[in-house]
Motif scaffolding. Structure first.
Motif: not given
Length: 318
Positions: A260-288
């Protein structure tokens, strides 16, 4: 820095505990780290040990990669660091670090224990701590690293380029109204629901991408969420740090009530490599950027806006 012969760690600690060094070097400079500590450095810092993978990347972004003499075992970027000695950071292998005779050790309070400072001071090894609460802190860390390591010009150029990229993305998403920003749940784990609470730069990434992070107000910096929390919050989007080959259908296997969660009902689930969002480096801008493309495709509709991505969108079956 006066280099001591490498002797067993216990002897060094005992010796330094009983002896004070009253000598001073007029050329020594002092800096203040993100913990508010005063750190004394030699005029030239030529041998650096990084105790966090994001700091290894930041040193390279600042143009000082050649000064790294050892990195943490989890360091893997850029690929050239594979040839460097790797040392344990959790827990710190003090003898291995001391063996590199560093002029400076770099650490972050996101990974490294401030309690280790006393041991490094006993070994006469300066240690500088960084903190990352916002995206702006990543930009400033590049400048700071340049000042610490004597590569100010290169670091300033890198920081300026990063800031321009941030400003460009913000121009696309900054005018979004609150109701236009989907409510985003960022998860580290899919079974045990590790997430991000107050004081994490991850929330500023979500904002930059045009979303609203639903865990930004949780007081615990690293909360473990319950199924009930997710059901009550009803996120519009779920972002997992599970790599590019993750199948979000697994979420329903693990949490069947989430149908019943909207994200799953509307197929709005995304998977990213950890380093693109969870590692504070200039590469996170690519993740953003990649997240912004998914949250607001209408604002990134041209081929020129498409960024090659390591992340992937999947459509779970409710």
């Amino acid at each position: 820095m006066v280099r001591r012969p490498l002797v067993p760690l216990l002897f060094v600690l005992l010796l330094s505990a009983g002896c004070g060094d009253s000598s001073s070097d007029d050329a020594t400079r002092t800096v203040t780290d993100d913990l508010g500590r005063t750190v004394a450095l030699d005029p030239s810092v030529d041998r650096v040990v990084s105790l966090a993978p994001n700091l290894t990347e930041i040193v390279h972004a600042a143009g000082a990669g050649s000064k790294l003499v050892a990195i943490t075992r989890s360091g893997d970027h850029p690929p050239s660091v594979d040839t460097l000695p790797h040392v344990s950071a959790l827990p710190v292998d003090f003898e291995a670090v001391a063996a590199q005779e560093p002029d400076l050790v770099l650490a972050t309070d996101q990974i490294n224990a401030p309690n280790d400072i006393e041991t490094f001071e006993s070994l006469n090894i300066p240690i500088y701590f960084f903190s990352f609460d916002t995206l702006d802190d990543i930009v400033e860390s590049v400048r700071t690293t340049g000042r610490l390591l004597g590569t100010e010009a290169t670091a300033a150029d890198s920081a300026a380029a990063l800031q321009r990229s941030i400003d460009s993305l913000r121009a696309r998403t900054g005018t979004l109204l609150k109701e236009e920003r989907p409510r985003v749940l960022m998860l580290v784990g899919d079974d045990t629901l590790y997430s991000f609470g107050q004081g994490s730069y991850v929330h500023t990434l979500v904002t930059l991408a045009g979303g609203r992070s639903i865990t930004a107000d949780i007081e615990n910096q690293a909360p473990t969420l319950s199924d009930e929390y997710v059901l009550a919050q009803k996120p519009d989007v779920i972002v997992g740090l599970w790599g590019s080959n993750y199948d979000p259908a697994r979420l329903l296997d693990l949490h069947p009530t989430w149908d019943v969660v909207p994200a799953l009902q509307n197929n709005q689930v995304y998977s990213f490599p950890t380093a693109l969002l969870a590692r504070p480096t200039p590469r996170v801008l690519d993740g953003a950027r990649q997240l912004a493309h998914r949250l607001h495709p209408e604002r990134f509709s041209t081929a020129a806006d498409t960024t090659t991505s390591d992340s992937s969108k999947h459509s779970p079956t409710p």
